[in-house]
Design an enzyme around this catalytic site. Structure first.
Site, PDB file in Angstrom:
ATOM      1  N   GLY A   9       0.828  -1.222   0.000  1.00 14.92           N
ATOM      2  CA  GLY A   9       0.000   0.000   0.000  1.00 14.92           C
ATOM      3  C   GLY A   9       0.852   1.257   0.000  1.00 14.92           C
ATOM      4  O   GLY A   9       0.474   2.273   0.586  1.00 14.92           O
ATOM      5  N   ILE A  10       1.999   1.217  -0.678  1.00 11.25           N
ATOM      6  CA  ILE A  10       2.936   2.359  -0.682  1.00 11.25           C
ATOM      7  C   ILE A  10       2.297   3.618  -1.268  1.00 11.25           C
ATOM      8  O   ILE A  10       2.694   4.735  -0.929  1.00 11.25           O
ATOM      9  CB  ILE A  10       4.218   2.001  -1.490  1.00 11.25           C
ATOM     10  CG1 ILE A  10       5.321   3.073  -1.323  1.00 11.25           C
ATOM     11  CG2 ILE A  10       3.940   1.846  -2.983  1.00 11.25           C
ATOM     12  CD1 ILE A  10       6.158   2.918  -0.141  1.00 11.25           C
ATOM     13  N   SER A 126      -7.123  -1.004  13.476  1.00  9.53           N
ATOM     14  CA  SER A 126      -7.855   0.269  13.433  1.00  9.53           C
ATOM     15  C   SER A 126      -8.782   0.460  14.627  1.00  9.53           C
ATOM     16  O   SER A 126      -9.383  -0.508  15.130  1.00  9.53           O
ATOM     17  CB  SER A 126      -8.689   0.280  12.146  1.00  9.53           C
ATOM     18  OG  SER A 126      -9.673   1.279  12.203  1.00  9.53           O
ATOM     19  N   GLU A 128     -11.597   1.473  14.337  1.00 13.43           N
ATOM     20  CA  GLU A 128     -12.921   1.030  13.866  1.00 13.43           C
ATOM     21  C   GLU A 128     -13.308  -0.315  14.498  1.00 13.43           C
ATOM     22  O   GLU A 128     -14.476  -0.669  14.523  1.00 13.43           O
ATOM     23  CB  GLU A 128     -12.926   0.886  12.347  1.00 13.43           C
ATOM     24  CG  GLU A 128     -13.190   2.163  11.604  1.00 13.43           C
ATOM     25  CD  GLU A 128     -14.586   2.729  11.852  1.00 13.43           C
ATOM     26  OE1 GLU A 128     -15.561   2.051  11.509  1.00 13.43           O
ATOM     27  OE2 GLU A 128     -14.688   3.833  12.388  1.00 13.43           O
ATOM     28  N   TYR A 150     -15.828  -3.144   7.107  1.00 19.86           N
ATOM     29  CA  TYR A 150     -14.406  -2.788   7.233  1.00 19.86           C
ATOM     30  C   TYR A 150     -13.884  -3.176   8.623  1.00 19.86           C
ATOM     31  O   TYR A 150     -12.836  -3.824   8.745  1.00 19.86           O
ATOM     32  CB  TYR A 150     -14.236  -1.280   7.000  1.00 19.86           C
ATOM     33  CG  TYR A 150     -12.865  -0.755   7.359  1.00 19.86           C
ATOM     34  CD1 TYR A 150     -11.844  -0.715   6.414  1.00 19.86           C
ATOM     35  CD2 TYR A 150     -12.584  -0.285   8.644  1.00 19.86           C
ATOM     36  CE1 TYR A 150     -10.580  -0.227   6.743  1.00 19.86           C
ATOM     37  CE2 TYR A 150     -11.329   0.191   8.979  1.00 19.86           C
ATOM     38  CZ  TYR A 150     -10.329   0.219   8.033  1.00 19.86           C
ATOM     39  OH  TYR A 150      -9.083   0.692   8.367  1.00 19.86           O
ATOM     40  N   ARG A 185      -4.099  12.981   2.636  1.00 20.22           N
ATOM     41  CA  ARG A 185      -5.282  12.161   2.856  1.00 20.22           C
ATOM     42  C   ARG A 185      -6.116  12.079   1.568  1.00 20.22           C
ATOM     43  O   ARG A 185      -6.227  13.071   0.824  1.00 20.22           O
ATOM     44  CB  ARG A 185      -6.096  12.821   3.967  1.00 20.22           C
ATOM     45  CG  ARG A 185      -7.226  12.015   4.552  1.00 20.22           C
ATOM     46  CD  ARG A 185      -6.810  10.706   5.114  1.00 20.22           C
ATOM     47  NE  ARG A 185      -7.569  10.319   6.288  1.00 20.22           N
ATOM     48  CZ  ARG A 185      -7.838   9.061   6.611  1.00 20.22           C
ATOM     49  NH1 ARG A 185      -7.420   8.066   5.844  1.00 20.22           N
ATOM     50  NH2 ARG A 185      -8.497   8.776   7.708  1.00 20.22           N
TER      51      ARG A 185
END
Ligand code: NDP
Ligand code: GDR
Length: 343
Positions: A9-10, A126, A128, A150, A185
């Protein structure tokens, strides 16, 4: 010899900040990316490290691709940041989100077990996972109650990491990170949507900003601080789990207010949740509006993290407080909007 790190995920927000940090520490950084459009490395370009990172096509869902990448690159540390990271989308794409975030993580863990169990593994867990919170402050000991596909998928990956640590002796660590933001972001997340929207409104390029639940509260920190915590975790003698947070919580509405002050747009709110709106007091025009269609089927109303374990064992402290974070993002988007740049 310099250490080698593989970042999956670079191309995402954290990938760029983490890669910069590791390069500064003398690491050789290999970054896994999915092939996409021309703009896929805009964050690495913004950080001026595009030519310093060794980029490799990488697909989390292709087990042999994951295993071969480990065999070829021989990393000392793997930071698994790749994920379908947008909570809102996970309600519409639960299966894709779950296969990527849960089974994708299992692919990396299993490949480490097959290739070299000495590789240190970081999993992007996370806040979450806390979801419908039971404690006013959430720590490593707080009960999990995820509220989205998620969050459920991240919880699987979290426990898989614990299990590979306990069952196979892997140096596996979960960083339970609360929301962290930056000028890098993605625009789908509420903070960037707000700073981008307010920047455009203040320059007359956009009429209004339409949001969902503006009463939701988050513990927002700065991504640059949070990637430092990731690195510190993997320098510990054993794998472990750490909460990373500021300990402060603010509503989406408060984020809007702080951003509007920087953008020079005086706001006044009116109405209840479903028809809440904010007017520009200079003109009376509605510039921020709530659309209930953007409410999530199940919401995480509030989170606030207790990072005392990270402070104690990692010596980690957040360095950017809420008003500075909002100003940093707002100013970056004002600059971009004035220059006609859309990132
Ligand atoms: P981003 O969405 O900015 O980056 C995620 C990256 O993962 C993207 O570059 C994406 O590629 C890549 N990716 C997605 N699916 C795959 C796949 N199947 N194979 C390979 N790569 C894939 O997220 P962040 O940088 O903000 O977050 C990093 C990680 O931390 C994520 O796992 C996220 O869930 C987690 N996290 C983030 C927090 C935050 O506040 N930022 C807080 C807690 C956890 P592409 O660009 O092609 O889509
Ligand atoms: P979150 O971040 O779901 O916490 O996940 P997001 O910015 O998407 O939402 C935060 C809160 O704002 C409310 N909201 C809106 N959200 C978006 N995206 N767009 C809107 O218009 C809007 N209006 C109100 C949401 O309902 C929510 O309550 C982020 C991601 O980075 C995850 O990958 C990560 O795991 C968690 O943070 C911690």
């Amino acid at each position: 010899m310099s250490k080698r790190a593989l970042i999956t995920g670079i191309a995402g927000q954290d990938g760029a900040y983490l890669a910069k940090l590791l390069l500064e520490k003398g690491y050789r950084v290999v970054g896994g990316f999915r092939r996409g459009g021309w703009s896929e490395f805009w964050r690495l370009r913004e950080m001026k490290i595009e030519n310093d990172v060794e980029l490799r096509p990488f697909e989390l869902m292709e087990y042999s691709n994951v295993q071969r990448t480990l065999e070829k690159e021989r990393p000392d540390e793997v930071y698994n940041l790749a994920a379908q990271s947008f909570v809102g989308l996970s309600f519409d794409q639960p299966i894709h989100t779950t296969t990527t975030n849960a089974i994708g993580t299992l692919h990396v863990l299993e490949a480490i077990r097959m290739v070299n169990k000495e590789i240190r593994f970081y999993q992007a867990s996370s806040s979450e996972m806390f979801g419908k919170v039971t404690d006013a402050l959430q720590s490593e000991l707080t009960r999990f109650h995820p509220r989205s596909p998620y969050g459920v998928a991240k919880l699987f990956a979290h426990w898989a990491t614990v299990n590979y640590r306990e069952a196979h002796g892997l140096h596996g660590t979960n960083g339970i990170l609360f929301n962290h933001e930056s000028p890098l972001r993605g625009q789908e997340f509420v903070t960037r949507k707000i700073t981008l929207g307010l920047a455009r409104i203040s320059l007359g390029l956009q009429q209004e900003l339409v949001l969902g639940n503006v009463k939701a509260c988050r513990d927002w920190g700065f991504a640059g601080d949070y990637v430092d915590a990731m690195w510190r975790m993997l320098q510990q003698p054993q794998g472990d789990d750490f909460v990373v947070a500021t300990g402060q919580t603010h509503s989406v509405e408060e984020f809007v207010d702080a951003g509007a002050r920087v953008a020079g747009v005086p706001l006044e709110w009116r109405g209840e949740l479903a028809d809440r709106e904010a007017i520009d007091t200079r003109t009376g025009a509605v510039v921020v509006r709530v659309d209930p269609q953007l409410f999530r089927p199940a919401e995480v109303d509030t989170v606030r993290g207790d990072a005392s374990k990270a402070r104690r064992l990692l010596g980690w402290e957040p360095t950017v407080a809420f008003p500075e974070l909002v100003a940093l993002m707002m100013e970056a988007d004002l600059r971009r909007a004035r220059a006609g740049v859309d990132l």
